[in-house]
Design an enzyme around this catalytic site. Structure first.
Site, PDB file in Angstrom:
ATOM      1  N   ARG A  67       0.841  -1.189   0.000  1.00 20.77           N
ATOM      2  CA  ARG A  67       0.000   0.000   0.000  1.00 20.77           C
ATOM      3  C   ARG A  67       0.881   1.244   0.000  1.00 20.77           C
ATOM      4  O   ARG A  67       1.954   1.258   0.577  1.00 20.77           O
ATOM      5  CB  ARG A  67      -0.903   0.022   1.238  1.00 20.77           C
ATOM      6  N   TYR A 195      -1.638  -3.363  -6.743  1.00 21.11           N
ATOM      7  CA  TYR A 195      -1.445  -4.024  -5.447  1.00 21.11           C
ATOM      8  C   TYR A 195      -2.780  -4.141  -4.700  1.00 21.11           C
ATOM      9  O   TYR A 195      -3.557  -3.179  -4.639  1.00 21.11           O
ATOM     10  CB  TYR A 195      -0.414  -3.252  -4.592  1.00 21.11           C
ATOM     11  N   LYS A 204      -9.669  -2.245   1.661  1.00 22.92           N
ATOM     12  CA  LYS A 204      -9.318  -1.084   2.486  1.00 22.92           C
ATOM     13  C   LYS A 204     -10.125   0.150   2.084  1.00 22.92           C
ATOM     14  O   LYS A 204     -10.538   0.940   2.931  1.00 22.92           O
ATOM     15  CB  LYS A 204      -7.817  -0.788   2.349  1.00 22.92           C
ATOM     16  N   HIS A 224     -10.645  -2.115  11.672  1.00 24.15           N
ATOM     17  CA  HIS A 224      -9.545  -2.952  11.164  1.00 24.15           C
ATOM     18  C   HIS A 224      -9.302  -4.065  12.198  1.00 24.15           C
ATOM     19  O   HIS A 224      -8.297  -4.066  12.904  1.00 24.15           O
ATOM     20  CB  HIS A 224      -8.309  -2.057  10.998  1.00 24.15           C
ATOM     21  N   SER A 246      -1.196  -3.488  10.309  1.00 24.96           N
ATOM     22  CA  SER A 246      -0.933  -4.446   9.235  1.00 24.96           C
ATOM     23  C   SER A 246       0.311  -5.277   9.540  1.00 24.96           C
ATOM     24  O   SER A 246       1.306  -4.755  10.047  1.00 24.96           O
ATOM     25  CB  SER A 246      -0.705  -3.679   7.936  1.00 24.96           C
ATOM     26  N   CYS A 248       0.940  -7.596  11.732  1.00 22.08           N
ATOM     27  CA  CYS A 248       1.301  -7.813  13.140  1.00 22.08           C
ATOM     28  C   CYS A 248       0.691  -9.108  13.667  1.00 22.08           C
ATOM     29  O   CYS A 248       0.589  -9.295  14.875  1.00 22.08           O
ATOM     30  CB  CYS A 248       0.845  -6.651  14.006  1.00 22.08           C
ATOM     31  N   ASP A 273      -9.337  -9.563   9.158  1.00 19.64           N
ATOM     32  CA  ASP A 273      -8.825  -8.220   8.873  1.00 19.64           C
ATOM     33  C   ASP A 273      -9.814  -7.090   9.174  1.00 19.64           C
ATOM     34  O   ASP A 273      -9.404  -6.031   9.603  1.00 19.64           O
ATOM     35  CB  ASP A 273      -8.387  -8.140   7.399  1.00 19.64           C
ATOM     36  N   ARG A 364       1.897 -12.111  -0.779  1.00 16.89           N
ATOM     37  CA  ARG A 364       0.564 -12.387  -0.237  1.00 16.89           C
ATOM     38  C   ARG A 364      -0.025 -13.657  -0.825  1.00 16.89           C
ATOM     39  O   ARG A 364       0.370 -14.096  -1.910  1.00 16.89           O
ATOM     40  CB  ARG A 364      -0.374 -11.215  -0.591  1.00 16.89           C
TER      41      ARG A 364
HETATM   42  C1  OXD Z   1      -3.118  -4.407   5.395  1.00 15.83           C
HETATM   43  C2  OXD Z   1      -3.748  -5.610   4.828  1.00 15.83           C
HETATM   44  O1  OXD Z   1      -2.214  -3.822   4.765  1.00 15.83           O
HETATM   45  O2  OXD Z   1      -4.630  -6.177   5.490  1.00 15.83           O
HETATM   46  O3  OXD Z   1      -3.519  -4.020   6.513  1.00 15.83           O
HETATM   47  O4  OXD Z   1      -3.421  -6.002   3.701  1.00 15.83           O
HETATM   48 MN    MN Z   2      -5.185  -5.113   7.275  1.00 21.68          MN
END
Ligand code: OXD
Ligand code: MN
Length: 586
Positions: A67, A195, A204, A224, A246, A248, A273, A364
């Site tokens: 991102r 992306y 998002k 989130h 993100s 984590c 998410d 990913r």
């Molecule tokens: C982020 C995702 O970047 O979930 O938070 O992809």
């Molecule tokens: Mn996320």
């Protein structure tokens, strides 16, 4: 007569001038055609049909791997409504500037029209969107991440009740890349990136940035957060929502194989998410997962860290920027074992260790959620699941203890608002810098975060049975820089304490920052941990927290007068509690 959807598609086509327009029905036959189109592109490969049936590897442009927060804009007339933590553009200026980039951007390409539903098809909490895109990779991903095609078209019908999103790859030049949100119109424009977080507009852009605006207007919450259910030995399941920045470990936590499974504690996944939550008739906050798949970070994922997702990934999955073995299987650092000979890295080169990681650190997988063995039987319940606890967390080598509980909702909102974490590869920029990331929403809140804190405070007054609020930190390190807590499946030990607190059991000790587990209140049997490590994990050091207060004050100052009084009050209260502790211990 053309429907509002058709009229909007025509308008988008007039601007982007595609060679053809194709409405997607979401069928398998159509998917195969889209995938064939995706494979025509040299950067996509079909993987081993025996071990990874219907799986594909896509390599993105090396400048388009995460991102891009500095290129993400909220376009509202008044800059103050967007706030100091978002990039602002005037809506007319944005339409002019980005419109010029979109003008003719789809020439020679097909415009795919992707109607989709975020959330279970029959849920009153779900919402519809329509993404038009010139990327077959985006269409194939959207089909996994949302309920896409005919079901959505039927739901939208003649109505104007959908969030339109216009996406074009443009020329993938980062200087001509914009991810723009128009909260007044509930419209998204994204150009110049393929992306996921920039291009799968349901995720998002809609489910967080635009939905956060809708949620505030309409009295619900778009967060989130992962959603998990913790099952107890008697079969009762308690649901929790957890917000972490993100990369984590949200996905790993949501899909955890519990270290206490033999004792009857099991984790069920509802989402990994995003959570959309509304107050239910029973007075609880009810959550749905608006997504239908997981778009997770691959590196670091293996049988030891996330067995469930590893089992899910062997079919119908799209991998992005992973490495590939000579057997045409995906590979990444942390999948288990040494890199095999003949590995092709994410840039499509023969890999050797001089070339850095073989998979991009933000590689990913996109996998259907129902393929996870941990998927909750309630994950598509139209009414959602009742949430009993919120968990905030970050990646902090110091300061934050393993777990603590806020004194009440208002204090919990303060705990969320002061969240901080070390940055990761999920967004471009430096990795490992501590940054304030309130409720893990810093990059995802579609309006002024001061107003967002106010919305949280208001919701607390309206929810008859509000979730209890906790904060966790799996990442605390000792003086030698080693993690103190094993993490992963052992995190269930912390969830169990949270559950016990929710149920009014569970020993706790009061500290200035909140309640931490009393000695022996955490179930640690079966764990070989040095005795002092537990004390260290739960330690609240007033000096560290004084510094924390200085940092959070500086962050809050950005919001000026708009910061809710309650947040200032909580800041002062914490400062007072820390000072009296310091006096007692001196
Ligand atoms: C982020 C995702 O970047 O979930 O938070 O992809
Ligand atoms: Mn996320």
């Amino acid at each position: 007569m053309a429907t509002p959807l058709e009229m909007w598609v025509e308008e988008a086509a007039r601007l982007t001038k595609p060679d053809q327009v194709m409405y997607c029905d979401g069928s398998e036959a159509e998917n195969q055609r889209i995938i064939a189109e995706m494979l025509r592109d040299a950067d996509s490969n079909a993987l081993n049909e025996k071990t990874y049936p219907n799986c594909y590897l896509h390599r993105s442009s090396p400048n388009d791997v995460a991102r891009t927060e500095h290129l993400t804009f909220i376009c509202a007339p008044d800059k103050d409504d967007v706030g100091p933590t978002n990039n602002w553009m005037d809506p007319d200026a944005a339409k002019y500037k980005i419109g010029a980039l979109l003008d003719g951007a789809m020439r020679g390409r097909t415009m795919y029209v992707v109607p989709y539903i975020m959330g279970p098809v029959n849920s009153p909490i779900s919402r519809a969107g329509v993404e038009v895109t010139d990327s077959p990779y985006v269409v194939a991903n959207m089909r996994i991440m949302a309920r896409m095609g005919k079901v959505a078209l039927e739901r939208i019908g003649n109505s104007r009740d959908f969030v339109p999103g216009l996406h074009s790859l443009g020329d993938l030049d980062p200087t001509r890349r914009y991810i723009a949100h128009f909260p007044e119109e509930k419209l998204i424009w994204s150009v110049g990136s393929g992306y996921g977080g920039n291009a799968l507009l349901g995720k998002k852009c809609f489910a967080l940035r635009i939905a956060s605006v809708m949620a505030r207007e309409q009295g619900w919450m778009a967060e989130h957060m992962l959603i998990l259910g913790l099952e107890e030995p008697d079969g009762k399941v308690t649901y929790m929502g957890a917000a972490f920045p993100s990369a984590c470990g949200k996905t790993n936590l949501a899909m955890m194989v519990s270290a206490l499974q033999k004792q009857g504690y099991r984790v069920w996944t509802v989402g990994d998410d995003i959570a959309w939550m509304k107050i239910g008739d029973d007075g609880f906050l009810h959550a749905i997962n608006p997504e239908a798949g997981f778009f997770g970070v691959a590196p670091g994922t293996g049988m030891a860290t996330n067995q469930n997702v590893m089992e899910a990934l062997h079919k119908n999955t799209i991998f992005t920027n992973a490495a590939m073995t000579t057997e045409r299987e995906p590979w990444w650092e942390g999948i288990g074992g040494a890199p095999p000979a003949g590995l092709i890295n994410w840039k499509n080169e023969l890999w050797d260790s001089s070339k850095g990681p073989a998979a991009h650190p933000n590689a990913r997988y996109t996998v259907p959620a129902h393929q996870s063995p941990s998927i909750s039987p309630k994950w598509e319940a139209p009414e959602g699941v009742p949430i009993s606890a919120f968990i905030f967390g970050g990646r902090r080598a110091r300061v934050a203890p393993l777990v603590y509980e806020a004194f009440d909702w208002q204090h919990g909102v303060f705990v969320g608002a002061t969240m901080a974490s070390e940055t990761t590869a999920a967004a471009t920029g430096n990795v490992g810098i501590v940054r304030r990331d309130p409720m893990a929403m810093l990059p995802f809140c579609g309006y002024n975060m001061a107003d967002y804190f106010q919305h949280w405070l208001e919701m607390g007054k309206r929810i008859p049975h509000p979730p209890k609020i906790f904060h966790v930190n799996w990442f605390r390190k000792d003086a030698d820089g080693k993690f103190l807590w094993p993490g992963f499946g052992d995190n269930v030990r912390v969830l169990k304490w949270i559950l016990e607190r929710v149920e009014g059991r569970g020993g706790a000790q009061e500290t200035p920052i909140g309640y931490v587990p009393a000695r022996n209140a955490l179930t640690l049997d079966g764990l070989t941990m040095r005795a002092h490590a537990v004390d260290e994990l739960l330690r609240v050091d007033p000096e560290d927290w004084e510094q924390e207060l200085v940092d959070s004050k500086e962050f809050f100052q950005k919001f000026g007068e708009r910061l809710p009084r309650e947040i200032r009050d909580e800041h002062e209260k914490l400062s007072g509690r820390l000072q009296s502790t310091a006096r007692v211990t001196r």
